[in-house]
Structure formats: C-alpha cells, structure tokens
Scaffold this motif. Structure first.
Motif, PDB file in Angstrom:
ATOM      1  N   TYR A 181       0.828  -1.207   0.000  1.00  0.00           N
ATOM      2  CA  TYR A 181       0.000   0.000   0.000  1.00  0.00           C
ATOM      3  C   TYR A 181       0.862   1.256   0.000  1.00  0.00           C
ATOM      4  N   GLN A 217       2.059   1.870  -3.414  1.00  0.00           N
ATOM      5  CA  GLN A 217       0.976   2.348  -4.278  1.00  0.00           C
ATOM      6  C   GLN A 217       0.659   3.819  -4.032  1.00  0.00           C
ATOM      7  N   VAL A 245       1.897  -0.280 -11.263  1.00  0.00           N
ATOM      8  CA  VAL A 245       0.987  -1.432 -11.227  1.00  0.00           C
ATOM      9  C   VAL A 245       1.809  -2.636 -10.770  1.00  0.00           C
ATOM     10  N   GLU A 259      -8.142  -3.921  -9.697  1.00  0.00           N
ATOM     11  CA  GLU A 259      -7.918  -3.541  -8.301  1.00  0.00           C
ATOM     12  C   GLU A 259      -8.051  -4.788  -7.448  1.00  0.00           C
ATOM     13  N   ARG A 318      -6.963  -6.571  -3.311  1.00  0.00           N
ATOM     14  CA  ARG A 318      -6.697  -6.255  -1.905  1.00  0.00           C
ATOM     15  C   ARG A 318      -5.320  -6.769  -1.510  1.00  0.00           C
ATOM     16  N   HIS A 367      -5.844  -3.296   1.992  1.00  0.00           N
ATOM     17  CA  HIS A 367      -5.864  -2.047   1.221  1.00  0.00           C
ATOM     18  C   HIS A 367      -6.015  -2.349  -0.264  1.00  0.00           C
ATOM     19  N   THR A 368      -6.655  -1.429  -0.973  1.00  0.00           N
ATOM     20  CA  THR A 368      -6.828  -1.586  -2.417  1.00  0.00           C
ATOM     21  C   THR A 368      -5.569  -1.130  -3.136  1.00  0.00           C
ATOM     22  N   VAL A 369      -5.036  -2.007  -3.993  1.00  0.00           N
ATOM     23  CA  VAL A 369      -3.870  -1.678  -4.816  1.00  0.00           C
ATOM     24  C   VAL A 369      -4.151  -2.133  -6.246  1.00  0.00           C
ATOM     25  N   ARG A 370      -3.334  -1.643  -7.177  1.00  0.00           N
ATOM     26  CA  ARG A 370      -3.511  -2.015  -8.591  1.00  0.00           C
ATOM     27  C   ARG A 370      -2.519  -3.107  -8.972  1.00  0.00           C
TER      28      ARG A 370
END
Length: 197
Positions: free
Chosen positions: A61, A64, A71, A125, A127, A132-135
């Motif tokens: 995270y 990011q 990415v 996207e 987790r 946490h949201t990441v690409r």
C-alpha cells in the motif's frame, strides 16, 4: 462531526492509515492534521501518508500511495491474485516507458517498463494482505509478463503460476492468447498450454 472525529473515521476506514489528501478532501486543515498526527503518535511512512502505531506496515500500500502510476506485476501480481503461495521478495511493479522509477529501484524493488499502449492492458484492483486496495495486472496479463521476463524470473515461480492459473475455474484462455500475441510470447504460451491442458 469534529475534525478529530473525521480523522479517526478516515483512519478506521483505511485500516490504520491516513492520507493527507483524504483529510484535506474531508475539510480538515493541514494544521489540524499535523496536531492530530502529533497527539496520536502517527508515524509518517511516506509523503502525505501516516500510519497508526497499532497496525502492521503494508509495504504494498505504501508503494501504491507513493507511486500511484505503478501497477504490481510479475511475482507480486501472482501473489496478490492468490496464484503463488509465498510473498515475493522483492516486490515487482510496472511503469510506462519513460517514467522515472529510480527511487523504487534504489529500494530494491524490481521495476519493469512497458510501452504506453500496452501498459493499461489487464489492470485490476485487488486487496493487499492488510486489506488495502492496490492495482495489479490480472492473471492472464501476469502470465504473459512472466513469459516475457522469464530470464529474470525463477523458473519454479513461472511454472507454479501457470499450473495454478490452469486450475482456475474462471481462467480466460482466449484473453490469455490475445495478450500473448500482443506481448510477442504467443508461441511459448501455446507450447505450455498444450502440455498442461
């Protein structure tokens, strides 16, 4: 709602992390944010990102947030997509060709570059293990990336990733072959598929 309540809510919603941009967007001044950070002993983990003392640092995270255009790819994408059973070290990210990524390379992170027209293919996207949201790139794109970079990838990571992908119910072989053609690895991917399918 007071500023402190707003910041506490943001901290809870983001699993113990607080971004300056989120605080400002919620109407909290930077001065009030600074006081809150000091009062509650939040740790600055990156420019504009603070972490509560009672949470584990989420390296994915933090990367990011610091590099929003990055990415996660290759072994790191395999891990995030549950196609690998161990956390990769170091992490791998992909940028558009021409983007400055020297800071990440100095941190020991594997950096790959790709032409702008191929960069956006397969971004999803996901987790991080900390929620946490990441690409990252989707499974099909990741398999193609591994084949493209196979000289820099441990062979068992490549083989395990492909075998795990083949066992997926929701695999998309036509999409995999479309990506394989776009990334000039179609022949190799087809050979693997013939053996495994």
């Amino acid at each position: 709602m007071t500023s402190a309540e707003t910041l506490n809510k943001l901290l809870q919603e983001n699993n113990g992390y607080l971004k300056t941009s989120d605080a400002v967007a919620a109407g909290v001044s930077r001065t009030v944010l600074g006081d809150f950070v000091c009062k509650y002993g939040l740790e600055r983990v990156a420019h504009g990102l603070y972490m509560s003392q009672d949470v584990w640092e989420d390296g994915l995270y933090v990367i990011q947030v610091r590099y929003p255009e990055a990415v996660f790819s290759h072994e790191t994408a395999l891990y995030l997509l549950n196609l690998a059973n161990r956390e990769p070290s170091p992490f791998s990210v992909t940028f558009k060709t021409g983007k400055n990524s020297a800071g990440l390379s100095k941190q020991g992170i594997k950096v790959y570059k790709v032409k702008e027209e191929l960069f956006g293919e397969g971004i999803v996207e996901v987790r991080s293990p900390s929620g946490h949201t990441v690409r990252a790139y989707n499974a099909e794109r990741t398999i193609c990336d591994l084949f493209r970079s196979r000289r820099h990838i441990e062979i068992q990571d490549l083989q395990e990733g492909v075998k795990t992908y083949i066992r997926l119910k929701e695999k998309n072989i036509p999409l995999l072959l479309r990506y394989a053609k776009a990334f000039s690895v179609e022949k190799t991917v087809r050979q693997y598929l013939e053996v495994l399918l």
